[in-house]
Design a protein around this motif. Structure first.
Motif, PDB file in Angstrom:
ATOM      1  N   LYS A   1       0.853  -1.179   0.000  1.00 23.51           N
ATOM      2  CA  LYS A   1       0.000   0.000   0.000  1.00 23.51           C
ATOM      3  C   LYS A   1       0.892   1.233   0.000  1.00 23.51           C
ATOM      4  O   LYS A   1       2.084   1.124   0.301  1.00 23.51           O
ATOM      5  N   PRO A   2       0.337   2.396  -0.319  1.00 23.67           N
ATOM      6  CA  PRO A   2       1.158   3.609  -0.239  1.00 23.67           C
ATOM      7  C   PRO A   2       1.829   3.731   1.130  1.00 23.67           C
ATOM      8  O   PRO A   2       1.178   3.673   2.169  1.00 23.67           O
TER       9      PRO A   2
ATOM     10  N   ASP B   1       4.671   6.324  -9.242  1.00 27.12           N
ATOM     11  CA  ASP B   1       3.470   7.117  -9.033  1.00 27.12           C
ATOM     12  C   ASP B   1       3.799   8.190  -7.998  1.00 27.12           C
ATOM     13  O   ASP B   1       3.916   7.907  -6.802  1.00 27.12           O
TER      14      ASP B   1
ATOM     15  N   SER C   1       2.106  10.500  -6.731  1.00 27.93           N
ATOM     16  CA  SER C   1       1.062  10.813  -5.762  1.00 27.93           C
ATOM     17  C   SER C   1       1.044   9.842  -4.589  1.00 27.93           C
ATOM     18  O   SER C   1       0.575  10.185  -3.500  1.00 27.93           O
ATOM     19  N   THR C   2       1.554   8.626  -4.793  1.00 26.59           N
ATOM     20  CA  THR C   2       1.507   7.599  -3.744  1.00 26.59           C
ATOM     21  C   THR C   2       2.879   7.146  -3.263  1.00 26.59           C
ATOM     22  O   THR C   2       2.989   6.533  -2.208  1.00 26.59           O
TER      23      THR C   2
END
Length: 466
Positions: free
Chosen positions: A218-219, A365, A367-368
């Motif tokens: 997960k992030p 990514d 953003s994450t």
């Protein structure tokens, strides 16, 4: 040729030759890092290496389910070469010149791996003999000539096309009618490279936890049975084992590939075969083979056995069906009849990662903080290195330590692809595709026609390869 004494499985011949390593300590509990890398194969280790070299103060943790090199990095054919999955598609999507830059980067990557191995004192039996790909049917010869022309168009001006006589003077493949050779390739011992790379990474101060399977990413979190690693960047470097992660069952298909290794062959056999240049050797069949002459004078040869297990099942021990061993042995003897009496010492299998459009990718990514690289479709020994350097540049760009680079501008960066079909459709599709390829190869072996079998063309369209 007898296979009664063949060692079947046990990970690979390369580990039988070197010995299975003692596992490093598992994750002791919850912890934090600047970067957490999931997967201790070539991609993960190269990424840790280049990041730590670039920014020595980084706290980097590598999590590996078994031990470093347990997957494809310890089971492959030892082809360090300049092939990359998806280049032709990237040319269609981003233009010819973008794909030429990608190919040039791959050409340079072969030399980069050789350079680092020498700098770090990693003796991986590397021999830069180039890559020789042969044709032994009229249809294969037509494909080989087309392939050669395409490679020249993508900037490989040092590639050489050879006729039947010149080919057999290099490697005496029975029935060879032509070949193409590139200098951008080398033979190596996969496990010697991965062991040396893991040791080099640890010497730089990277923490490696083995026997630590990651169950979910997960992030900013990598979850394991022993605890969670929290980090701003979590990098997925799991290739064919990606399907084992929660939510990733249909991301990349785990394709099976199998290999055999003969006993060390005596000098009289090598006199009939040649192969003094120790090129890596491939062919132009649809269900192609790949081979090398090892440092101790064996032939290690691979190809597709059972191409895919239902439900994206992944191989563990490497055990190989007797029918697959026999099929690979038949290819060996057909190419080199003087090996007919040789013992097959080892057979094994492993999985490689295949995206739905057969294109390797590198992504971060922003953003994450989640990143990944892979989908090499069996061409990962060199591609992992380029992917790792690209991940390094993407992270440095995202963290404000540098701007865009030539690597971050390559067309495979950020490429998106749809997921594989649900079962039973992907099982039926993959098995149908390889049944078609094998049937096409059988017909082409006896056909005087130069054209590719139409069934193989249909299989290519079904697979999304063209």
């Amino acid at each position: 040729m007898s296979t009664v004494s063949t060692v079947n499985g046990g990970i690979s011949f390369w580990y039988a030759d070197q010995g299975t390593p003692l596992a490093r300590e598992p994750l002791p509990g919850d912890t934090t890092a600047d970067i957490c890398i999931v997967g201790g194969g070539y991609t993960g280790l190269w990424t840790a290496y280049y990041l730590k070299k670039a920014v020595p103060f980084l706290n980097i943790t590598v999590l590996e389910a078994k031990f470093c090199g347990y997957g494809a990095s310890g089971r492959n054919g030892g082809w360090l070469y300049n092939g990359i999955a998806g280049r032709d598609r990237y040319a269609k999507l981003h233009g010819h010149e973008a794909a030429v830059r990608l190919q040039q980067a791959m050409n340079e990557t072969v030399d980069e791996v050789v350079r680092v191995a020498a700098e770090e004192g990693i003796d991986a039996d590397i021999h830069q003999g180039g890559v020789l790909e042969v044709a032994y049917t009229p249809a294969q010869l037509a494909r080989l000539k087309d392939f050669h022309s395409v490679e020249i168009a993508f900037g490989e001006t040092d590639r050489v096309l050879r006729g039947a006589r010149e080919t057999c003077e290099r490697v005496n493949v029975t029935g060879a009618v032509g070949s193409t050779w590139t200098p951008h390739g080398a033979r190596l011992h996969p496990v010697k490279l991965v062991k040396g790379l893991a040791a080099a990474v640890e010497a730089l101060g990277v923490t490696i936890h083995e026997s630590t399977p990651v169950t979910e990413i997960k992030p900013k979190h990598a979850h394991t049975p022993y605890g969670t690693v929290r980090a701003p960047y979590i990098l997925r470097c799991t290739e064919g084992f990606t399907a084992n992660l929660k939510g990733q069952r249909r991301t990349w298909l785990p394709m099976n590939s199998s290999m055999i290794a003969t006993e060390p062959l005596p000098a009289p056999v090598w006199e009939t075969i040649g192969w003094d240049g120790r090129e890596t050797l491939g062919d132009m069949a649809h269900a192609y083979m790949y081979a090398q002459r090892t440092a101790d004078d064996r032939i290690a040869l691979g190809g597709r056995g059972v191409p895919y297990r239902f439900g994206s099942g992944t191989d563990n021990d490497g055990r190989t069906r007797p029918a697959t061993i026999e099929a690979l042995r038949d290819i060996l003897v057909r190419l080199f009849p003087t090996t007919a009496g040789a013992r097959i010492d080892h057979a094994w299998s492993g999985v490689l990662g295949v995206p739905r459009d057969w294109c390797a990718t590198v992504t971060l990514d922003r953003s994450t903080g989640l990143g990944w690289a892979g989908g090499y479709v069996g061409s990962g020994v060199a591609t992992t290195n380029l992917a790792a350097r690209t991940l390094r540049d993407l992270i440095q760009q995202d963290s404000g330590q540098s701007g865009p680079t030539d690597l971050t501008a390559l067309p495979w960066v950020g490429h998106k692809v749809r997921r594989w079909e649900p079962e039973p459709f992907r099982w039926l599709g993959v098995h149908g595709m390889y049944a078609a390829y094998r049937a096409a190869d059988r017909r082409e072996l006896t056909s005087p026609r130069p054209g590719t079998d139409p069934v193989a063309k249909a299989a290519d369209r079904l697979a999304g390869r063209h």
